[in-house]
Write an enzyme that holds these catalytic residues in place. Sequence first.
Site, PDB file in Angstrom:
ATOM      1  N   ASP A 174      14.039  37.862  65.591  1.00  0.00           N
ATOM      2  CA  ASP A 174      13.849  38.685  67.084  1.00  0.00           C
ATOM      3  C   ASP A 174      14.435  40.114  66.970  1.00  0.00           C
ATOM      4  O   ASP A 174      15.234  40.629  66.279  1.00  0.00           O
ATOM      5  CB  ASP A 174      14.521  38.044  68.092  1.00  0.00           C
ATOM      6  CG  ASP A 174      14.084  36.440  68.142  1.00  0.00           C
ATOM      7  OD1 ASP A 174      12.719  36.242  67.687  1.00  0.00           O
ATOM      8  OD2 ASP A 174      14.821  35.658  68.539  1.00  0.00           O
TER       9      ASP A 174
HETATM   10  N1  URA Z   1      15.852  31.911  65.586  1.00  0.00           N
HETATM   11  C1  URA Z   1      15.911  32.808  66.600  1.00  0.00           C
HETATM   12  O1  URA Z   1      16.123  32.280  67.574  1.00  0.00           O
HETATM   13  N2  URA Z   1      15.750  34.112  66.398  1.00  0.00           N
HETATM   14  C2  URA Z   1      15.683  34.633  65.421  1.00  0.00           C
HETATM   15  O2  URA Z   1      15.554  35.907  65.178  1.00  0.00           O
HETATM   16  C3  URA Z   1      15.839  33.978  64.037  1.00  0.00           C
HETATM   17  C4  URA Z   1      15.751  32.591  64.145  1.00  0.00           C
END
Ligand code: URA
Length: 239
Positions: A103
């Site tokens: 993310d």
């Molecule tokens: N899980 C999440 O919620 N975000 C990420 O970036 C990776 C795994």
Amino acid sequence: MRIDKLLANSGYGSRKEVKKLLKQGVVKANGTILKSGAAHVDPETMEIMIQGERLVYKKYVYLMMNKPQGVISATEDNVHRTVIDLLESEDAVRSPFPVGRLDKDTVGLLLLTNDGKFAHTLTSPKKEVPKTYEALLSKGITAEDIEVFSKGIMLDDGYVTKPARLRKKEEDAAEILLTITEGKFHQVKRMFEARGNKVLFLKRVQVGNVRIDDDLKRGEYRDLTEEEIEMLWEEAGRE
Ligand code: URA
């Protein structure tokens, strides 16, 4: 590309060691001795010799980045900066792309490559490659959280996660480590939401057996070593 980069990529040592080789005058491109690391060569068309041995050019690039917050793990975005924008031009020209996604606000270990097979294998759900995250939560975890995660937890869309290993990062129960073998959208955040908890900070620290290099500052990256590439291939099971 720069000769120093090519030599480092091809296993002739660190940039420092490569500089030494160049100084010794043992590196030739089409018969011309190169002494500066900044000299540009085209390894696909030029004959590069090191101490009388022909360099075997490796087509693929494999990078490990310590992804910072605020950049998107994609090759293009109309609004935000992407991880590709953080690459030096000599790496960007080889068109690497991120292996899976983190993310925008997640930091830590992101692999980049231009080897489609490698990326596909590592991200294939069938391979169940473990990924470990460090997280800071709004509240501490309980023994029940650990138990529920180990069995699988239902997310907001009804999907039940595969068994995951949750543990405290030291004594503080709000700082945890979580290992999952899949990569659903916002998976870690949604797993904790399903337990009435909230992820305040998320960092990926490991993919397969490869750990983030703690010497990399946020936004920095380096080539994966031969050993790391091999470990990842093994992890995902060579075909
Ligand atoms: N899980 C999440 O919620 N975000 C990420 O970036 C990776 C795994």
